[in-house]
Design an enzyme around this catalytic site. Structure first.
Site, short mmCIF file in Angstrom:
data_model
loop_
_atom_site.label_atom_id
_atom_site.label_comp_id
_atom_site.label_asym_id
_atom_site.label_seq_id
_atom_site.Cartn_x
_atom_site.Cartn_y
_atom_site.Cartn_z
CE LYS A 192 47.90 23.67 54.90
NZ LYS A 192 47.31 22.92 56.00
N GLY A 245 45.46 13.03 51.26
CA GLY A 245 44.23 13.65 51.75
C GLY A 245 43.04 13.15 50.96
CB SER A 246 39.63 14.49 50.78
OG SER A 246 39.89 15.79 50.32
CB ALA A 248 37.16 16.88 46.87
CB THR A 249 41.81 18.34 48.92
OG1 THR A 249 40.69 18.63 49.73
CG2 THR A 249 42.84 19.44 49.08
N GLY A 250 42.68 16.36 46.62
CA GLY A 250 43.77 15.76 45.84
C GLY A 250 43.63 16.05 44.36
CD GLU A 267 50.01 7.33 48.44
OE1 GLU A 267 48.98 6.64 48.40
OE2 GLU A 267 51.12 6.92 48.05
CB CYS A 301 43.58 6.54 53.77
SG CYS A 301 45.18 5.78 54.03
CD GLU A 398 37.50 8.40 52.49
OE1 GLU A 398 37.47 9.61 52.17
OE2 GLU A 398 38.55 7.77 52.60
#
Ligand code: NAD
Length: 494
Positions: A192, A245-246, A248-250, A267, A301, A398
């Site tokens: 995705k 990814g970020s 929050a989403t992670g 990650e 990152c 970040e």
């Protein structure tokens, strides 16, 4: 210098209608269309229709159906296919680099040297693991009562269908890390991509089919992550989620995976620090800062965002850094002399300009940069900020942009304590000619990877991943084997 001319293959590909790649075929999405935007101009580049839930399901079914044959394929055949894909990416280097540069704003030079050349290197590295992912033979301690004997061995068995969710900053390379690692272990994948950079992986999937990858082994599902992500993670065929990814989403992905009992690797981002010890010259410090903080507009990152400098050098370093950053060649990513292109998307520019406003409000000093560059694209001046204190927002949040936050220390021990107080721990670096001292700091810096006199170099042989709030699991090295295989034990009485 002028922009390089676009290859005919690139303009033809962009003009096509786009969607997803399922069961070895490009399919137009059944859901809403959206524009892929060129961040250098703010103009649409291509149109893509999102995948519907039914198409996400079809991709997961396709990957599941392909799994048994892929798992049972002789390991060296799997490795050979990965090598073929590496050769194909090397052959199509310019085409894919141009596409990626257009979609992400990455300079063409970086797109060639990092996205493509590194993807080729990682594919070849993982191909080399084919035939080497083995279990062990074990001596068991069970007593024998009637002359019987016992032995045991372990096997590394592929998990099944891997859902690989990737961000926009290195959309080919990060996907390749996951695809190559999963496939060499015998898993199949549904990738995705980010909504901002959905095109290059469609092309990569087509090239994989040309190389002979069976249909269903690599699928690409495009569309909004908030809708498709949970559908893919919650799908009965999903055996493992590998997310980059970020934070929050992670965290949301981690919770969703845990609720379904799915394995997950995260990650995530963080707030990486670089500690410069006092034995270095001002020029050496400036060179290190530029390497650590500003490559790819800081959208890496592992890039450093907090710089700890000795109190008696910080003024001179910031003055020299300002001269250096103010002379950065900013421009079209397709101009080979450009050192800094735009940020990858409008949301990214808006997020960073809001953080810069916070910095000003909190009394941080903008040493250089700090402004968006007027025009259609999402350009931001390379920025250095002398923060008011270690508790400034810019020392904690970040930016994921070309924004370094600088602070002085009197005692490097105190700097180390401050760095380790961060809830994150993806990467850090320590810079010194005194390698003994640098090694001692590296042992105590709390991060998944610590560089000495370098920053942001990733190597396929060296495990990579975050500690603390920056994630869990490791990619690369031999560590990836844990991510994509189940360790099975077999005991025998004879
Ligand atoms: P993001 O978290 O916004 O998106 C990443 C991916 O998650 C995208 O494909 C997105 O569509 C998808 N997604 C969004 N909502 C989802 C949901 N609810 N469920 C499942 N998937 C969902 O990150 P981004 O803005 O694309 O990337 C930048 C971030 O990635 C930065 O924070 C950066 O530090 C981090 N990053 C980390 C690494 C690493 O290896 N640690 C590497 C690159 C980037």
């Amino acid at each position: 210098m002028p922009q390089i001319p676009l290859l005919a293959e690139v303009t033809t590909f962009l003009a096509r209608p786009h969607g997803s790649y399922i069961e070895g075929t490009a399919v137009l999405g059944d859901d809403a269309p959206f524009h892929v935007i060129n961040p250098a101009t703010g103009e649409p580049l291509a149109t893509l229709n999102s995948a519907s839930q039914a198409q996400a399901d079809a991709a997961m079914q396709s990957a599941q159906q392909a799994f048994a044959a892929w798992r049972d394929m002789p390991t060296l055949h799997r490795g050979t296919l990965l090598l073929k894909l590496a050769d194909k990416l090397a052959e199509k280097r310019e085409e894919l680099a141009q596409l990626e540069s257009l979609c992400s704003g990455k300079t063409i030079q970086l797109a060639r040297m990092l996205e493509l050349d590194q993807s080729v290197a990682f594919l070849r590295y993982f191909a080399g693991w084919a035939g080497k992912i083995n279990g062990e033979t074990l001596d068991v301690s069970l007593p024998s009562f009637a002359g019987e004997k016992y032995t045991a061995f372990t096997r590394r068995q592929p998990l099944g269908v891997v859902v690989a969710i990737v961000p926009w900053n290195f959309s080919i390379m990060i996907a390749v890390w996951k695809i190559a690692a999963a496939l060499v272990c015998g898993c199949t994948v549904v990738v995705k991509p980010s909504e901002y950079t959905p095109l290059t992986l469609l092309r990569l999937a087509e090239l994989a089919t040309e190389c002979g990858f069976p249909p269903g082994v690599i699928n690409v599902v495009n569309g909004p992550g908030g809708e498709l992500g949970p559908a893919l993670i919650g799908h009965a065929n999903c055996a493992k989620v590998s997310f980059t990814g970020s934070v929050a989403t992670g965290n949301a992905v981690g919770r969703a995976a845990a609720a379904q009992g799915k394995r997950v690797t995260l990650e995530l981002g963080g707030k990486n620090a670089a500690l410069f010890l006092n034995d270095l010259s001002v020029t050496e410090m400036v060179n290190g800062i530029v390497e650590a903080g500003y490559l790819n507009q800081g959208q890496i990152c592992a890039a450093a965002e907090c710089f700890w400098l000795p109190a008696d050098k910080i003024d001179a370093v910031l003055q020299a850094l300002k001269t250096r950053l103010d002379s950065t060649v900013i421009g079209s990513p397709l101009d080979e002399s450009t050192a800094m292109g735009p940020l990858a998307n409008r949301a990214q520019l808006e997020k960073i300009t809001a953080l810069l406003a916070t910095a000003r409000r909190e009394g941080d000093e903008i040493v250089c940069g700090g402004e968006a560059i007027a025009g259609g694209g999402y350009f931001l001046q390379p920025t250095a900020i002398r923060v008011a204190s270690a508790s400034s927002t810019l020392m904690k949040e970040e930016t994921f942009g070309p924004v370094g936050s600088f602070i002085s220390y009197d005692d490097p021990e105190q700097a180390l304590q401050n760095i380790n107080a961060s809830p994150f721990g993806l990467a850090a670096s320590v810079w010194s000619r005194n390698i003994s001292q640098a090694l001692r700091f590296s042992e105590r810096l709390e991060a998944g990877i610590v560089w000495i006199n370098m920053h942001t170099f990733l190597d396929p042989a060296v495990p990579f991943g975050g500690s603390k709030g920056s994630g869990s699991g490791r990619e690369f090295g031999s560590a990836f084997i844990d991510d994509y295989t189940e360790l099975k034990s077999i005991m025998v009485r004879y």
